[in-house]
Design a protein around this motif. Structure first.
Motif, mmCIF file in Angstrom:
data_model
loop_
_atom_site.group_PDB
_atom_site.id
_atom_site.type_symbol
_atom_site.label_atom_id
_atom_site.label_comp_id
_atom_site.label_asym_id
_atom_site.label_seq_id
_atom_site.Cartn_x
_atom_site.Cartn_y
_atom_site.Cartn_z
ATOM 1 N N ASP A 10 0.831 -1.203 0.000
ATOM 2 C CA ASP A 10 0.000 0.000 0.000
ATOM 3 C C ASP A 10 0.868 1.257 0.000
ATOM 4 O O ASP A 10 0.929 1.981 0.998
ATOM 5 C CB ASP A 10 -0.933 -0.009 1.214
ATOM 6 C CG ASP A 10 -2.001 1.082 1.150
ATOM 7 O OD1 ASP A 10 -2.045 1.822 0.136
ATOM 8 O OD2 ASP A 10 -2.778 1.205 2.118
ATOM 9 N N GLU A 68 -4.845 7.328 9.267
ATOM 10 C CA GLU A 68 -4.181 6.547 8.222
ATOM 11 C C GLU A 68 -3.244 5.515 8.848
ATOM 12 O O GLU A 68 -3.171 4.366 8.402
ATOM 13 C CB GLU A 68 -3.400 7.465 7.282
ATOM 14 C CG GLU A 68 -2.882 6.784 6.027
ATOM 15 C CD GLU A 68 -4.000 6.322 5.103
ATOM 16 O OE1 GLU A 68 -3.974 5.130 4.710
ATOM 17 O OE2 GLU A 68 -4.900 7.132 4.777
ATOM 18 N N ARG A 117 -5.256 2.584 10.080
ATOM 19 C CA ARG A 117 -5.664 1.683 8.985
ATOM 20 C C ARG A 117 -4.498 0.797 8.558
ATOM 21 O O ARG A 117 -4.652 -0.415 8.340
ATOM 22 C CB ARG A 117 -6.174 2.508 7.796
ATOM 23 C CG ARG A 117 -6.787 1.650 6.672
ATOM 24 C CD ARG A 117 -7.114 2.486 5.450
ATOM 25 N NE ARG A 117 -5.899 2.985 4.822
ATOM 26 C CZ ARG A 117 -5.132 2.270 3.992
ATOM 27 N NH1 ARG A 117 -5.450 1.019 3.711
ATOM 28 N NH2 ARG A 117 -4.059 2.794 3.450
ATOM 29 N N LYS A 142 -9.005 -6.807 1.635
ATOM 30 C CA LYS A 142 -10.376 -6.325 1.450
ATOM 31 C C LYS A 142 -10.786 -5.386 2.582
ATOM 32 O O LYS A 142 -11.364 -4.315 2.341
ATOM 33 C CB LYS A 142 -11.329 -7.507 1.371
ATOM 34 C CG LYS A 142 -11.189 -8.326 0.084
ATOM 35 C CD LYS A 142 -12.117 -9.529 0.080
ATOM 36 C CE LYS A 142 -11.994 -10.316 -1.217
ATOM 37 N NZ LYS A 142 -12.834 -11.540 -1.213
ATOM 38 N N GLU A 143 -10.433 -5.750 3.813
ATOM 39 C CA GLU A 143 -10.780 -4.888 4.942
ATOM 40 C C GLU A 143 -10.023 -3.570 4.889
ATOM 41 O O GLU A 143 -10.525 -2.545 5.367
ATOM 42 C CB GLU A 143 -10.472 -5.635 6.245
ATOM 43 C CG GLU A 143 -11.393 -6.817 6.503
ATOM 44 C CD GLU A 143 -10.980 -7.625 7.722
ATOM 45 O OE1 GLU A 143 -9.885 -7.339 8.273
ATOM 46 O OE2 GLU A 143 -11.736 -8.525 8.120
ATOM 47 N N GLY A 185 -9.402 -1.955 2.173
ATOM 48 C CA GLY A 185 -9.867 -1.182 1.023
ATOM 49 C C GLY A 185 -8.994 -1.298 -0.206
ATOM 50 O O GLY A 185 -9.094 -0.474 -1.126
ATOM 51 N N LEU A 186 -8.167 -2.349 -0.281
ATOM 52 C CA LEU A 186 -7.262 -2.509 -1.422
ATOM 53 C C LEU A 186 -7.790 -3.488 -2.460
ATOM 54 O O LEU A 186 -7.274 -3.541 -3.586
ATOM 55 C CB LEU A 186 -5.879 -2.945 -0.946
ATOM 56 C CG LEU A 186 -5.174 -1.990 0.007
ATOM 57 C CD1 LEU A 186 -3.794 -2.516 0.374
ATOM 58 C CD2 LEU A 186 -5.055 -0.605 -0.597
#
Length: 307
Positions: A216, A238, A241, A302-303, A305-306
């Motif tokens: 990421d 951020e 996350r 997925k959790e 957001g990628l």
């Protein structure tokens, strides 16, 4: 050279038979540059440098330099046990066109702080490129003494340090002393502790070198930008996350493989799921992730957001 921002330590994509996958490495470089990387660090811990042959190291550096094509600086890890071996890697890296070098203290046998300082001076003078120290006590079994770093910052042997010690107290003291001595404008402090980047930047660190940034890069670039703009609430959000996403390094069963294999396998499984690299293989003797662990990595993507 003044290094700041997000500097990812490139993973080294491999083929199923263990060769360097240069096509996947080029895609990884594009993925990182598109995500906001300000430089690239090849052959670090996340790049499995300790597991690669000299020929593989050369292939990685040649490919990274060609793929970057002058858009950002390329840093080369020249990590090895002794000064002559590090010097050999450094001269080869310089010949391949890298912009700076990254070296640890000598290891396997311990060195006195004066010998450690001499090691860095010999590497800097012998290769003729800017040099950063890599402070990673879990791998080299000694922490770089602050007095050595300050001495080498003052005489310009070193242009910076990548601090992967995890010691925030020592990091704070180093940053304060650099400011007091007027060295903070010429010596870059980069944190390698990817779960506390916001704290390091608040203390005055110049940037971050985060293995999870392979997966990421945009997240770490946003974190850095928020911090530099003083948006600390956004920076903390951020970081939170990314901390949750970092759990992908624990997807494997620790009873079946090392933490190194689990972390690097997690990064590579994620990159494969994102379509960046073709194969998630790690270098021998690191064991591969199970199918169940890969599914856990996918869930974290997925959790986060990628996917």
């Amino acid at each position: 050279m003044r290094l700041t921002g997000f500097i990812p330590p490139l993973c080294t994509p491999l083929t199923p038979d263990g060769a360097v996958d240069t096509a996947s490495l080029r895609r990884l470089v594009e993925h990182l540059l598109a995500g906001g990387a300000s430089a690239l660090f090849a052959l670090g811990t996340s790049g499995e440098a300790a597991f690669l042959t000299d020929d593989q190291r050369r292939t990685v550096l040649r490919t990274a330099v060609e793929a970057a094509d002058g858009r950002v600086p390329v840093l080369a890890g020249v990590i090895d046990m002794t000064t002559p071996r590090v010097l050999g890697h450094a001269r080869e890296a310089a010949a391949l066109g890298v912009d700076a070098l990254v070296a640890t203290a000598p290891f396997y046998t311990g060195t006195h702080p004066a010998e450690t300082a001499d090691h860095f001076r010999r590497v800097r003078d012998g290769a003729g490129l800017p040099l950063l120290a890599y402070d990673i006590p879990p791998c080299v079994h000694t922490k770089l003494p602050p007095a050595v770093l300050l001495e080498l910052a003052e005489d310009r042997t070193l242009i910076g340090v990548k601090d992967s010690s995890g010691d925030l107290n020592a990091l704070r003291r180093l940053l304060v002393t650099l400011r007091h001595r007027g060295l903070d404008a010429t010596f870059s402090v980069l944190t390698g502790s990817e779960l506390t980047v916001d704290a390091a930047l608040l203390m005055g660190a110049d940037g971050v070198v985060a293995g999870l940034g392979n997966v990421d890069p945009a997240g770490y670039a946003r974190l850095y930008d928020h911090a530099r703009a003083g948006r600390w609430t956004e920076a903390a959000a951020e970081q939170d996350r990314l901390a949750a996403l970092f759990a992908l390094v624990e997807a494997a069963d620790p009873a079946t493989m090392s933490g190194t294999a689990a972390a690097l396998g997690g990064f590579k499984a994620a990159l494969r799921l994102l379509g960046v690299i073709d194969c998630p293989a790690t270098a021998a003797p690191l064991r591969p992730l199970s199918e169940g662990a890969v599914r856990v990595v996918e869930r974290h993507l997925k959790e986060g957001g990628l996917l």
